[in-house]
Scaffold this active site. Structure first.
Site, PDB file in Angstrom:
ATOM      1  N   SER A 193       0.837  -1.189   0.000  1.00 14.30           N
ATOM      2  CA  SER A 193       0.000   0.000   0.000  1.00 14.30           C
ATOM      3  C   SER A 193       0.877   1.245   0.000  1.00 14.30           C
ATOM      4  O   SER A 193       2.018   1.214   0.472  1.00 14.30           O
ATOM      5  CB  SER A 193      -0.925   0.007   1.232  1.00 14.30           C
ATOM      6  OG  SER A 193      -1.867   1.064   1.157  1.00 14.30           O
ATOM      7  N   ASP A 194       0.340   2.325  -0.536  1.00 17.53           N
ATOM      8  CA  ASP A 194       1.050   3.594  -0.515  1.00 17.53           C
ATOM      9  C   ASP A 194       0.043   4.727  -0.437  1.00 17.53           C
ATOM     10  O   ASP A 194      -1.025   4.660  -1.060  1.00 17.53           O
ATOM     11  CB  ASP A 194       1.919   3.753  -1.770  1.00 17.53           C
ATOM     12  CG  ASP A 194       2.882   4.921  -1.637  1.00 17.53           C
ATOM     13  OD1 ASP A 194       3.889   4.770  -0.917  1.00 17.53           O
ATOM     14  OD2 ASP A 194       2.614   5.993  -2.214  1.00 17.53           O
ATOM     15  N   THR A 195       0.385   5.740   0.343  1.00 16.15           N
ATOM     16  CA  THR A 195      -0.493   6.894   0.536  1.00 16.15           C
ATOM     17  C   THR A 195       0.250   8.164   0.169  1.00 16.15           C
ATOM     18  O   THR A 195       1.394   8.356   0.589  1.00 16.15           O
ATOM     19  CB  THR A 195      -0.969   6.984   1.997  1.00 16.15           C
ATOM     20  OG1 THR A 195      -1.687   5.796   2.343  1.00 16.15           O
ATOM     21  CG2 THR A 195      -1.882   8.192   2.202  1.00 16.15           C
TER      22      THR A 195
END
Length: 202
Positions: free
Chosen positions: A75-77
């Site tokens: 995941s990446d934000t």
């Protein structure tokens, strides 16, 4: 066949984020934590959403090569304002600059989630609009002094002191925290696995 008859899948979270770990535990997904070491530099001409999704996929793919038996969650934000990506601040002054930019206006948070298993990777991106309160210079300095902004994209964490900076959000709160749970379950099911309010199973 009952839920207890299904075979749980070994799950690895390709992130060192304690928030993502807490969120997986919140919905009953037992997992190991093995951060993926990738280059997160924005490529020339790369737009924010493709950049975010690429990083999530690369994290998942990197760990999938090392652990082919496991289902890998990457995941990446990112925080985006005026089309520019605000990453983690370099120092206190950089954090204050970012917070000043966000004060009294809306910005976008994109969180990508990617799931890799047995040679296949699926991914998707959740978009959320976050509205900040108007902040005084003193409030910005005091928040920066807590140290909370230093390891956060956009220099704030909505699950901590930063919650008081936010007026409202339009979208998935968990995506702003770092892992859109509903979208994660959708991606897991798209890969052909089950999530029935507990472990991911075949």
């Amino acid at each position: 066949m009952s839920a207890t008859d299904k075979t749980p899948v070994r799950v690895i979270l390709a992130s060192q984020s304690p928030r993502r770990r807490e969120l997986l535990s919140l919905i009953g997904i037992a997992h190991e934590v093995r951060p993926a070491d990738i280059d997160e530099t924005v490529r020339p001409g790369e737009e924010p959403v493709p950049h975010c999704e690429r990083l999530a996929r690369e994290k998942a793919h990197t760990l999938a090569l090392q652990h082919p038996d496991a289902l890998i969650i990457g995941s990446d934000t990112i925080v985006v304002v005026d089309g520019a990506i605000l990453g983690k601040p370099a120092d206190r002054a950089d954090a204050m600059r970012m917070l000043t930019t966000l004060s009294g206006r809306a910005h976008l948070v994109y969180t990508a989630v990617a799931v890799a298993h047995e040679g296949e990777t699926r991914s998707s991106v959740e978009a959320v609009t976050v509205h900040f309160r108007s902040l005084t210079a003193a409030q910005i300095a005091a928040y920066a002094d807590t140290g909370e902004p230093m390891d956060k994209a956009g220099a704030y964490g909505i699950q901590g002191y930063g919650a008081t900076l936010v007026e409202r959000i339009d979208g998935d709160y968990y995506a702003v925290m770092g892992l859109p749970l509903g979208r994660l379950v959708h991606v897991v099911r798209a890969l052909g696995y089950r999530y029935e309010f507990g472990p991911i199973t075949r």
